[in-house]
Scaffold this motif. Structure first.
Motif, mmCIF file in Angstrom:
data_model
loop_
_atom_site.group_PDB
_atom_site.id
_atom_site.type_symbol
_atom_site.label_atom_id
_atom_site.label_comp_id
_atom_site.label_asym_id
_atom_site.label_seq_id
_atom_site.Cartn_x
_atom_site.Cartn_y
_atom_site.Cartn_z
ATOM 1 N N VAL A 47 0.832 -1.195 0.000
ATOM 2 C CA VAL A 47 0.000 0.000 0.000
ATOM 3 C C VAL A 47 0.871 1.251 0.000
ATOM 4 O O VAL A 47 1.891 1.307 0.701
ATOM 5 N N ARG A 48 0.487 2.249 -0.775
ATOM 6 C CA ARG A 48 1.144 3.563 -0.712
ATOM 7 C C ARG A 48 0.752 4.226 0.598
ATOM 8 O O ARG A 48 -0.431 4.445 0.881
ATOM 9 N N ALA A 49 1.745 4.533 1.427
ATOM 10 C CA ALA A 49 1.469 5.005 2.785
ATOM 11 C C ALA A 49 0.717 6.326 2.802
ATOM 12 O O ALA A 49 -0.102 6.571 3.695
ATOM 13 N N SER A 50 0.951 7.182 1.839
ATOM 14 C CA SER A 50 0.355 8.519 1.865
ATOM 15 C C SER A 50 -1.101 8.533 1.445
ATOM 16 O O SER A 50 -1.874 9.397 1.890
ATOM 17 N N THR A 51 -1.528 7.593 0.606
ATOM 18 C CA THR A 51 -2.881 7.635 0.056
ATOM 19 C C THR A 51 -3.684 6.362 0.290
ATOM 20 O O THR A 51 -4.908 6.373 0.125
ATOM 21 N N GLY A 52 -3.034 5.245 0.627
ATOM 22 C CA GLY A 52 -3.737 3.980 0.769
ATOM 23 C C GLY A 52 -3.969 3.259 -0.539
ATOM 24 O O GLY A 52 -4.637 2.223 -0.563
ATOM 25 N N GLU A 53 -3.416 3.771 -1.650
ATOM 26 C CA GLU A 53 -3.576 3.093 -2.937
ATOM 27 C C GLU A 53 -2.897 1.727 -2.915
ATOM 28 O O GLU A 53 -1.836 1.548 -2.309
ATOM 29 N N LEU A 54 -3.510 0.778 -3.591
ATOM 30 C CA LEU A 54 -2.940 -0.562 -3.694
ATOM 31 C C LEU A 54 -1.870 -0.573 -4.785
ATOM 32 O O LEU A 54 -2.148 -0.274 -5.945
ATOM 33 N N LEU A 55 -0.634 -0.938 -4.401
ATOM 34 C CA LEU A 55 0.470 -1.028 -5.355
ATOM 35 C C LEU A 55 0.618 -2.439 -5.909
ATOM 36 O O LEU A 55 1.065 -2.624 -7.040
ATOM 37 N N GLY A 56 0.295 -3.443 -5.086
ATOM 38 C CA GLY A 56 0.461 -4.821 -5.526
ATOM 39 C C GLY A 56 0.206 -5.785 -4.390
ATOM 40 O O GLY A 56 -0.273 -5.397 -3.318
ATOM 41 N N ILE A 57 0.517 -7.065 -4.644
ATOM 42 C CA ILE A 57 0.400 -8.081 -3.598
ATOM 43 C C ILE A 57 1.756 -8.759 -3.398
ATOM 44 O O ILE A 57 2.544 -8.912 -4.341
ATOM 45 N N VAL A 58 2.013 -9.147 -2.163
ATOM 46 C CA VAL A 58 3.280 -9.790 -1.808
ATOM 47 C C VAL A 58 3.328 -11.191 -2.396
ATOM 48 O O VAL A 58 2.363 -11.960 -2.285
ATOM 49 N N SER A 59 4.439 -11.532 -3.014
ATOM 50 C CA SER A 59 4.624 -12.884 -3.539
ATOM 51 C C SER A 59 5.563 -13.702 -2.664
ATOM 52 O O SER A 59 5.289 -14.855 -2.354
ATOM 53 N N SER A 60 6.689 -13.114 -2.232
ATOM 54 C CA SER A 60 7.644 -13.866 -1.404
ATOM 55 C C SER A 60 8.659 -12.905 -0.811
ATOM 56 O O SER A 60 8.848 -11.785 -1.291
ATOM 57 N N ASN A 61 9.315 -13.349 0.261
ATOM 58 C CA ASN A 61 10.506 -12.643 0.705
ATOM 59 C C ASN A 61 11.724 -13.386 0.149
ATOM 60 O O ASN A 61 11.593 -14.228 -0.742
ATOM 61 N N THR A 62 12.891 -13.090 0.672
ATOM 62 C CA THR A 62 14.115 -13.653 0.116
ATOM 63 C C THR A 62 14.704 -14.674 1.077
ATOM 64 O O THR A 62 14.810 -14.419 2.277
ATOM 65 N N ARG A 63 15.074 -15.815 0.554
ATOM 66 C CA ARG A 63 15.682 -16.871 1.361
ATOM 67 C C ARG A 63 16.825 -17.493 0.579
ATOM 68 O O ARG A 63 16.646 -17.927 -0.563
ATOM 69 N N ASP A 64 18.004 -17.497 1.177
ATOM 70 C CA ASP A 64 19.170 -18.119 0.573
ATOM 71 C C ASP A 64 19.125 -19.614 0.902
ATOM 72 O O ASP A 64 19.327 -20.016 2.052
ATOM 73 N N LEU A 65 18.818 -20.423 -0.099
ATOM 74 C CA LEU A 65 18.620 -21.853 0.148
ATOM 75 C C LEU A 65 19.904 -22.565 0.531
ATOM 76 O O LEU A 65 19.875 -23.596 1.196
ATOM 77 N N SER A 66 21.048 -22.023 0.114
ATOM 78 C CA SER A 66 22.316 -22.689 0.436
ATOM 79 C C SER A 66 22.684 -22.525 1.907
ATOM 80 O O SER A 66 23.229 -23.438 2.524
ATOM 81 N N SER A 67 22.390 -21.346 2.474
ATOM 82 C CA SER A 67 22.727 -21.102 3.884
ATOM 83 C C SER A 67 21.508 -21.165 4.793
ATOM 84 O O SER A 67 21.639 -21.025 6.009
ATOM 85 N N GLN A 68 20.301 -21.346 4.211
ATOM 86 C CA GLN A 68 19.045 -21.408 4.972
ATOM 87 C C GLN A 68 18.803 -20.133 5.777
ATOM 88 O O GLN A 68 18.242 -20.162 6.876
ATOM 89 N N VAL A 69 19.184 -18.989 5.209
ATOM 90 C CA VAL A 69 18.981 -17.691 5.858
ATOM 91 C C VAL A 69 17.858 -16.951 5.147
ATOM 92 O O VAL A 69 17.842 -16.876 3.917
#
Length: 405
Positions: free
Chosen positions: A330-352
């Motif tokens: 959401v755009r903080a100033s107006t509440g407009e929808l910018l998009g939807i969350v798909s994923s965060n970031t995870r390094d599969l080799s280090s499991q971080v």
């Protein structure tokens, strides 16, 4: 003296279940049971040197999700107190739980050494103490959630008074702060919990009964359970999965229709531009969302990637955890929808896991199919999401099965 905050411990034990592998310490040992005991104890100290004035404080019961807060502590203070003493971090209230909001989660970023520091709310250009930092780090399984655990200062003071023989006048000062006006956090869209039985996440209402979420949240099911939090009310419904992108599509999207129409739904205004560096919010069921309703985290729009004059990916610095997939950006100033969350970031080799770098599907990709479907009622309107070309797939390649991330 040492004082035990009973309300905090009770809330902690109710929310953080051992089966979810929560921990609030730096080592790998599973010590959640000990955490419940240790983290609910606080020390009352008397300083040798006197200091002018006293810290103004307020009840945490008046806090609301999304309220701006400042965290103040001394990271690495035992090493270089002259460099780190009194370091300030800014964020918002992400979630609240327990009697009078005794347990607070904030996305204000804190580091080891800030334990015991203060969480302050801003009002009328003045800072008021609302909590004491309990743990700057928290993990759910092996996922760093990127949120700071705080205990209400009012709960602590109430327990201090109950276990001591302080004079009545001091009890009044400690337990009854001057009345202050409450913050009124802006209302940003309506999101719901989407549960397929094996996976769960978030969804954004784009009409009174139509919900956008992620393909991996509905997990191939034809129906899902929906839960809506409206103030103190919790409404349950069933959703029919109308459309889900194919596994070969770079866009992790599903469309769900609730069998019950939600009244007074906040229909989002779709954004038409994406400005790198602007303040944004993520509203979803990460963190304590499943137990306490949607969580809020703040950050900035760190990148917007376009292809053939169409924005096809957003990245933000908001803290995103498991359960936030399908949540609203959401755009903080107006509440407009910018998009939807798909994923965060995870390094599969280090499991971080890196909660402050996440990938989001912009409304520029979704708005056309939604508009066509609303007019024609034809589910083929969404087939365009499966027809993305190879250039779009390259942008989203880190979500592939052979990716390191």
């Amino acid at each position: 003296m040492l004082v035990h905050c009973v309300e905090f411990k009770k809330t902690f034990q109710a929310l953080f279940q051992k089966a979810d592998q929560w921990r609030f310490h730096g080592d790998e040992d599973d010590t959640l049971i000990q955490d419940a005991d240790y983290l609910s104890w606080f020390a009352v100290l008397k300083a040798n040197a006197s200091h002018s004035g006293a810290v103004s404080w307020r009840r945490s019961a008046s806090l609301r999700k999304g309220d701006p807060v400042f965290a103040c502590g001394s990271p690495f203070g035992s090493l270089c107190s002259d460099l780190f003493n009194g370091t300030v971090s800014r964020g918002i209230i992400s979630n609240l739980a327990g009697e009078d909001n005794t347990l607070i989660l904030t996305d204000a970023r804190c580091l080891p050494g800030t334990e015991g520091g203060g969480l302050f709310a801003m009002e009328d250009d003045s800072l008021h103490l609302v909590g004491v930092i309990v743990s700057p780090f928290g993990w759910k399984a092996n996922e760093w959630i990127g949120l700071t655990l705080v205990c209400s200062v009012h709960s602590i003071l109430r327990n201090v008074v109950q276990c001591s023989d302080l004079q009545d006048s001091l009890q009044d000062v400690w337990l009854h702060p001057a009345e202050t006006q409450k913050f009124h956090a802006g209302q940003y869209l309506d999101v719901c919990l989407v549960d397929s039985g094996q996976q769960w996440g978030s969804g954004v209402l784009v009409t009174s009964d139509l919900i956008l979420t992620c393909r991996h949240v509905v997990n191939g099911k034809s129906t899902v359970a929906l839960k809506f939090h409206h103030g103190d009310r919790v409404l349950d419904s069933v959703g029919d999965v109308l459309f889900s992108t194919k596994g070969s599509s770079p866009y992790d999207v599903a469309v769900v229709r609730s069998r019950d129409s939600m009244v007074d739904v906040v229909v989002p205004q779709m954004a038409h531009e994406f400005n790198t560096g602007e303040p944004v919010l993520v509203v979803g069921y990460g963190g304590l969302g499943r137990s306490c309703g949607p969580s809020l985290t703040c950050g900035i729009l760190s990148k917007a990637i376009s292809h053939q004059h169409l924005t096809i990916m957003l990245q933000t610095t908001c803290a995103v955890q498991a359960g936030a997939s399908g949540g609203a950006v959401v755009r903080a100033s107006t509440g407009e929808l910018l998009g939807i969350v798909s994923s965060n970031t995870r390094d599969l080799s280090s499991q971080v896991t890196y909660p402050h770098l996440n990938f989001c599907i912009p409304v520029s990709v979704l708005q056309g199919p939604l508009l066509h479907f609303s007019r024609q009622g034809d589910l083929k309107s969404f087939d365009v999401l499966n027809a993305a070309d190879e250039s779009v797939k390259r942008v989203w390649r880190l979500q592939g099965t052979h990716s390191k991330l």
